[in-house]
Enzyme design. Structure first.
Site, PDB file in Angstrom:
ATOM      1  N   CYS A   1      -2.610   1.896  -0.125  1.00 54.87           N
ATOM      2  CA  CYS A   1      -2.373   3.236   0.413  1.00 54.87           C
ATOM      3  C   CYS A   1      -1.815   3.048   1.817  1.00 54.87           C
ATOM      4  O   CYS A   1      -2.477   2.454   2.679  1.00 54.87           O
ATOM      5  CB  CYS A   1      -3.696   4.006   0.469  1.00 54.87           C
ATOM      6  SG  CYS A   1      -3.565   5.625   1.230  1.00 54.87           S
TER       7      CYS A   1
ATOM      8  N   CYS B   1       4.854   5.170   0.379  1.00 58.08           N
ATOM      9  CA  CYS B   1       3.613   5.763  -0.128  1.00 58.08           C
ATOM     10  C   CYS B   1       3.486   5.253  -1.553  1.00 58.08           C
ATOM     11  O   CYS B   1       4.459   5.288  -2.312  1.00 58.08           O
ATOM     12  CB  CYS B   1       3.705   7.291  -0.106  1.00 58.08           C
ATOM     13  SG  CYS B   1       2.366   8.107  -1.033  1.00 58.08           S
TER      14      CYS B   1
ATOM     15  N   HIS C   1       2.159   6.443  -4.057  1.00 58.44           N
ATOM     16  CA  HIS C   1       2.375   7.431  -5.122  1.00 58.44           C
ATOM     17  C   HIS C   1       3.865   7.495  -5.509  1.00 58.44           C
ATOM     18  O   HIS C   1       4.179   7.888  -6.631  1.00 58.44           O
ATOM     19  CB  HIS C   1       1.944   8.831  -4.659  1.00 58.44           C
ATOM     20  CG  HIS C   1       0.465   9.089  -4.692  1.00 58.44           C
ATOM     21  ND1 HIS C   1      -0.417   8.468  -3.846  1.00 58.44           N
ATOM     22  CD2 HIS C   1      -0.288   9.912  -5.486  1.00 58.44           C
ATOM     23  CE1 HIS C   1      -1.651   8.915  -4.098  1.00 58.44           C
ATOM     24  NE2 HIS C   1      -1.592   9.778  -5.082  1.00 58.44           N
TER      25      HIS C   1
HETATM   26  N1  DGL Z   1      -0.800   6.599  -1.844  1.00 62.12           N
HETATM   27  C1  DGL Z   1      -1.079   7.043  -0.493  1.00 62.12           C
HETATM   28  C2  DGL Z   1      -0.123   6.337   0.465  1.00 62.12           C
HETATM   29  O1  DGL Z   1       0.388   5.273   0.123  1.00 62.12           O
HETATM   30  C3  DGL Z   1      -1.058   8.527  -0.541  1.00 62.12           C
HETATM   31  C4  DGL Z   1      -1.646   9.182   0.572  1.00 62.12           C
HETATM   32  C5  DGL Z   1      -2.199  10.552   0.401  1.00 62.12           C
HETATM   33  O2  DGL Z   1      -3.272  10.670  -0.195  1.00 62.12           O
HETATM   34  O3  DGL Z   1      -1.602  11.486   0.939  1.00 62.12           O
HETATM   35  O4  DGL Z   1       0.100   6.762   1.563  1.00 62.12           O
END
Ligand code: DGL
Length: 270
Positions: free
Chosen positions: A70, A194, A196
């Site tokens: 993350c 990110c 996601h």
């Molecule tokens: N996967 C997280 C990242 O790499 C997402 C962060 C979130 O929860 O906004 O930043």
């Protein structure tokens, strides 16, 4: 024999998928803090407190090494946790460095002075908290000179992914790419900052056009973890089965994870 993988929600599964493929003999305990996602709109103290508690939970399951899959947690919590001191034998690693090393054509741990690299105009897509932290720019400045970074805080994308609304996520990605290219019309590389966003990688690539090289973290982190475990085999930890833990609703999270990864994933409550 388990390594912990942590994300605020589903995004870290993109990293998990890559590390499982790269290291089939290592077990992983995945923890998604879905009850508190998204992290990207929280302040740094809040992200630090949530990340610290999730990492401690993974240590409790027998993981000695935890990967913060993350960027938002890596930006807000990694250095602070390391500076506060980790318990004996425990380690936490983030996801920025493998990506920046790839972008700046460096081998692992090459700490030589910053130099010119082939990319000159880099588009960074990340959460509002990661963009505000300027952590990418800082890591980049340690390694490269003459690189112009234009950052786009991609509000709403993580929420749409967590809610399983792919149509909304795609529309938001296209509008964030448009906003970025208004500021930097011709990036030569784009960073999906990110974990996601690899779930939307084809939408990013289509909106950016085929000439833009898109860097995403999953495979880069997998290579870097494989390298780390070769040098530190004692960090593989205890436990010999893959586990999926969530602070959210396990059925709902399992369904979305199964939908995204196109294989059956079963979460249990942490
Ligand atoms: N996967 C997280 C990242 O790499 C997402 C962060 C979130 O929860 O906004 O930043």
């Amino acid at each position: 024999m388990a390594v912990g993988i942590f994300d605020s929600g589903l995004g870290g599964l993109t990293v998990l998928n890559a590390v499982q493929t790269r290291l089939p003999d290592v077990s992983f305990v995945y923890l998604g803090d879905n009850a508190h996602a998204p992290y990207g709109v929280r302040d740094a103290d809040d992200v630090y407190a949530l990340t610290k508690s999730a990492v401690e939970r993974l240590w409790d399951t027998g993981c000695d090494l935890v990967i913060l899959a993350c960027n938002t947690a890596s930006a807000a919590a990694l250095r602070r946790m390391q500076e506060a001191g980790l318990p004996k034998g425990k380690r936490v690693l983030g996801v920025f460095v493998p990506l920046i090393e790839a972008l700046t054509e460096r081998n692992w741990g090459d700490n030589s002075p910053p130099r010119e690299v082939s990319v000159k105009n880099v588009a960074l897509f990340a959460t509002p908290a990661t963009v505000a932290s300027r952590a990418f720019q800082r890591e980049l400045a340690f390694r490269a000179i003459g690189v112009d970074v234009e950052a786009q805080a991609c509000g709403g994308v993580v929420d749409a992914i967590e809610e399983g609304d792919e149509i909304l996520a795609e529309a938001l990605v296209r509008s964030h790419v448009e906003a970025l290219t208004r500021k930097m019309p011709k990036p030569d590389a784009a960073i999906l900052g990110c974990t996601h966003y690899p779930l939307m990688e084809s939408t990013f690539q289509a909106a950016l056009g085929g000439d833009v090289k898109v860097f995403s973290q999953a495979n880069l982190v997998a290579d870097s973890l494989a390298d780390y475990l070769t040098r530190h085999p004692d960090m593989i930890g205890q436990g010999d089965e893959n586990l999926f833990l969530t602070t959210g609703d396990p059925d709902a999270v399992s369904n979305k994870a199964t939908q995204f990864l196109r294989r059956k994933i079963t979460f249990t409550s942490t």
